[in-house]
Design a protein around this motif. Structure first.
Motif, PDB file in Angstrom:
ATOM      1  N   UNK A  42      93.490 -48.192 -32.967  1.00  0.00           N
ATOM      2  CA  UNK A  42      92.684 -47.045 -33.370  1.00  0.00           C
ATOM      3  C   UNK A  42      93.323 -45.804 -32.745  1.00  0.00           C
ATOM      4  N   UNK A  43      92.798 -44.639 -33.052  1.00  0.00           N
ATOM      5  CA  UNK A  43      93.331 -43.390 -32.501  1.00  0.00           C
ATOM      6  C   UNK A  43      92.583 -43.080 -31.209  1.00  0.00           C
ATOM      7  N   UNK A  44      93.236 -43.336 -30.105  1.00  0.00           N
ATOM      8  CA  UNK A  44      92.649 -43.143 -28.782  1.00  0.00           C
ATOM      9  C   UNK A  44      93.076 -41.782 -28.229  1.00  0.00           C
ATOM     10  N   UNK A  45      92.229 -41.179 -27.434  1.00  0.00           N
ATOM     11  CA  UNK A  45      92.584 -39.891 -26.824  1.00  0.00           C
ATOM     12  C   UNK A  45      93.875 -40.002 -26.018  1.00  0.00           C
ATOM     13  N   UNK A  46      94.060 -41.128 -25.354  1.00  0.00           N
ATOM     14  CA  UNK A  46      95.283 -41.350 -24.573  1.00  0.00           C
ATOM     15  C   UNK A  46      96.512 -41.332 -25.466  1.00  0.00           C
ATOM     16  N   UNK A  47      96.377 -41.887 -26.669  1.00  0.00           N
ATOM     17  CA  UNK A  47      97.474 -41.880 -27.634  1.00  0.00           C
ATOM     18  C   UNK A  47      97.827 -40.452 -28.028  1.00  0.00           C
TER      19      UNK A  47
ATOM     20  N   UNK B  76     110.513 -36.899 -36.560  1.00  0.00           N
ATOM     21  CA  UNK B  76     109.660 -36.384 -35.493  1.00  0.00           C
ATOM     22  C   UNK B  76     108.335 -35.879 -36.050  1.00  0.00           C
ATOM     23  N   UNK B  77     108.393 -35.084 -37.106  1.00  0.00           N
ATOM     24  CA  UNK B  77     107.171 -34.534 -37.693  1.00  0.00           C
ATOM     25  C   UNK B  77     106.288 -35.629 -38.310  1.00  0.00           C
ATOM     26  N   UNK B  78     106.941 -36.637 -38.886  1.00  0.00           N
ATOM     27  CA  UNK B  78     106.177 -37.728 -39.487  1.00  0.00           C
ATOM     28  C   UNK B  78     105.333 -38.443 -38.441  1.00  0.00           C
ATOM     29  N   UNK B  79     105.824 -38.455 -37.216  1.00  0.00           N
ATOM     30  CA  UNK B  79     105.055 -39.049 -36.119  1.00  0.00           C
ATOM     31  C   UNK B  79     103.994 -38.084 -35.592  1.00  0.00           C
ATOM     32  N   UNK B  80     104.434 -36.959 -35.085  1.00  0.00           N
ATOM     33  CA  UNK B  80     103.510 -36.069 -34.378  1.00  0.00           C
ATOM     34  C   UNK B  80     102.466 -35.457 -35.314  1.00  0.00           C
ATOM     35  N   UNK B  81     102.892 -34.934 -36.450  1.00  0.00           N
ATOM     36  CA  UNK B  81     101.958 -34.212 -37.320  1.00  0.00           C
ATOM     37  C   UNK B  81     100.996 -35.156 -38.031  1.00  0.00           C
ATOM     38  N   UNK B  82     101.441 -36.377 -38.308  1.00  0.00           N
ATOM     39  CA  UNK B  82     100.535 -37.342 -38.937  1.00  0.00           C
ATOM     40  C   UNK B  82      99.459 -37.790 -37.953  1.00  0.00           C
ATOM     41  N   UNK B  83      99.873 -38.214 -36.763  1.00  0.00           N
ATOM     42  CA  UNK B  83      98.921 -38.736 -35.790  1.00  0.00           C
ATOM     43  C   UNK B  83      97.980 -37.657 -35.251  1.00  0.00           C
ATOM     44  N   UNK B  84      98.440 -36.421 -35.177  1.00  0.00           N
ATOM     45  CA  UNK B  84      97.604 -35.345 -34.651  1.00  0.00           C
ATOM     46  C   UNK B  84      96.734 -34.687 -35.715  1.00  0.00           C
ATOM     47  N   UNK B  85      96.873 -35.113 -36.958  1.00  0.00           N
ATOM     48  CA  UNK B  85      96.110 -34.491 -38.038  1.00  0.00           C
ATOM     49  C   UNK B  85      94.685 -35.031 -38.084  1.00  0.00           C
ATOM     50  N   UNK B  86      93.770 -34.223 -38.606  1.00  0.00           N
ATOM     51  CA  UNK B  86      92.377 -34.639 -38.752  1.00  0.00           C
ATOM     52  C   UNK B  86      92.248 -35.795 -39.736  1.00  0.00           C
TER      53      UNK B  86
ATOM     54  N   UNK C 180      90.492 -41.198 -38.220  1.00  0.00           N
ATOM     55  CA  UNK C 180      89.683 -42.389 -38.470  1.00  0.00           C
ATOM     56  C   UNK C 180      90.515 -43.656 -38.641  1.00  0.00           C
ATOM     57  N   UNK C 181      91.827 -43.562 -38.396  1.00  0.00           N
ATOM     58  CA  UNK C 181      92.671 -44.755 -38.507  1.00  0.00           C
ATOM     59  C   UNK C 181      92.157 -45.867 -37.591  1.00  0.00           C
ATOM     60  N   UNK C 182      92.102 -47.077 -38.131  1.00  0.00           N
ATOM     61  CA  UNK C 182      91.659 -48.232 -37.358  1.00  0.00           C
ATOM     62  C   UNK C 182      92.133 -49.507 -38.053  1.00  0.00           C
ATOM     63  N   UNK C 183      92.407 -50.527 -37.268  1.00  0.00           N
ATOM     64  CA  UNK C 183      92.764 -51.839 -37.813  1.00  0.00           C
ATOM     65  C   UNK C 183      91.537 -52.723 -38.027  1.00  0.00           C
TER      66      UNK C 183
ATOM     67  N   UNK D  71     100.868 -44.486 -24.332  1.00  0.00           N
ATOM     68  CA  UNK D  71     100.326 -44.195 -25.657  1.00  0.00           C
ATOM     69  C   UNK D  71      99.121 -45.062 -26.020  1.00  0.00           C
ATOM     70  N   UNK D  72      98.584 -45.798 -25.057  1.00  0.00           N
ATOM     71  CA  UNK D  72      97.410 -46.598 -25.374  1.00  0.00           C
ATOM     72  C   UNK D  72      96.988 -47.498 -24.236  1.00  0.00           C
ATOM     73  N   UNK D  73      95.694 -47.622 -24.050  1.00  0.00           N
ATOM     74  CA  UNK D  73      95.143 -48.476 -23.006  1.00  0.00           C
ATOM     75  C   UNK D  73      95.127 -49.935 -23.460  1.00  0.00           C
ATOM     76  N   UNK D  74      94.680 -50.814 -22.563  1.00  0.00           N
ATOM     77  CA  UNK D  74      94.612 -52.239 -22.899  1.00  0.00           C
ATOM     78  C   UNK D  74      93.467 -52.552 -23.863  1.00  0.00           C
ATOM     79  N   UNK D  75      92.690 -51.542 -24.242  1.00  0.00           N
ATOM     80  CA  UNK D  75      91.692 -51.747 -25.292  1.00  0.00           C
ATOM     81  C   UNK D  75      92.341 -52.205 -26.597  1.00  0.00           C
ATOM     82  N   UNK D  76      93.558 -51.731 -26.855  1.00  0.00           N
ATOM     83  CA  UNK D  76      94.223 -52.054 -28.118  1.00  0.00           C
ATOM     84  C   UNK D  76      94.533 -53.542 -28.262  1.00  0.00           C
TER      85      UNK D  76
END
Length: 263
Positions: free
Chosen positions: A141-146, A178-188, A192-195, A216-221
């Motif tokens: 999921x999209x975690x604040x830590x990510x 680079x943009x495909x990573x940063x701008x996609x993940x930081x976009x509104x 809601x991305x989730x597995x 980029x992610x806690x052990x919750x993942x």
């Protein structure tokens, strides 16, 4: 020592050609073993796996295949923006194209970071051929830590030297990567991305690997991945490791994978 032969390929794709490599152990009988298919991370490509594919092929006696997604590495360029469902759509485009090219009838999906999500999505979409899933540093999921890790990395790429290092692997596609990573993940649109919806559809054994220091992610993942799939699962937390355990703690990762596949 097992001899591993490396060969490169170009794979047909609905929007261009994908670059791929295969590592074939030659002095073991691997005809009945499902090959391992590697899914790279958000800035990754075949070459950035470095010696890991050869090492895991030798250790497991299995064929290993890795490919560059469209827009990455030596694959053809992709000029558009990534769709918000790109993690899931990889199953029906890149994964399907690679399986067709190599005539894959059974497979173990191994994905690093966002590639881990893709490995899960492929297993959910093709349960009839997927014999196992291995995720490494995957985001469920999209975690604040990510997001904080991505913002920090984005700031670091203001240094032109960092982008030049990325260009070594992606050529003139580096800025897009680079943009495909940063701008996609930081976009509104991606918040809601989730597995959660696909994990229950995974019917094969799952190994979820995660470093305890992953930026980029806690052990919750890995907990979510291992708890919500519909199959036996194993969670392995690698001590004193960040986001790339297969590089930072390669021997431990290899041993864990070998044990998982043997079971």
């Amino acid at each position: 020592m097992t001899l591993v032969i490396e060969k490169q390929f170009f794979v047909g794709h609905p929007s261009g050609k994908l670059f791929a490599k295969r590592w074939l152990p030659t002095d073991v009988d691997n005809t009945d073993l499902a090959p391992i298919l590697l899914f790279h991370d958000s800035l990754g490509c075949v070459d950035l796996w470095r010696d890991f594919p050869q090492t895991i092929a030798r250790a497991t006696g299995r064929v290993v295949i890795a490919y560059d997604r469209l827009g990455f590495g030596k694959s053809d360029s992709f000029s558009g923006l990534l769709a918000s469902d790109f993690v899931f759509s990889e199953a029906s485009v890149g994964f399907a194209s690679v399986c067709q090219h190599f005539n894959i009838k059974k497979v173990v999906c191994f994905g690093h970071s966002v590639g881990g999500g893709m490995a899960v999505a492929c297993a959910a979409a093709y349960p009839e051929i997927c014999n196992g899933v291995i995720t490494e540093s995957a985001q469920a999921f999209v975690e604040d830590r990510t997001l904080e890790g991505i913002r920090t990395a984005k700031e670091g790429f203001r240094d032109i030297n960092q982008l030049q290092r990325l260009s070594k692997y992606h050529g003139d596609k580096a800025k897009w990567v680079l943009n495909a990573w940063t701008e996609t993940w930081l976009s509104e649109n991606f918040r809601n991305f989730s597995l959660n919806e696909v994990l229950p559809k995974v019917k094969c054994p799952v190994l979820a690997i995660h470093g305890d220091l992953d930026e980029y992610g806690s052990v919750l993942h890995p907990q979510i991945i291992s708890e919500r799939c519909s199959a036996p699962s194993t969670m392995k937390i690698i001590a004193n490791s960040g986001h790339v355990p297969h590089r930072e703690k390669q021997a431990e990762v290899i041993n864990t994978v070998v044990s998982f596949l043997a079971g």
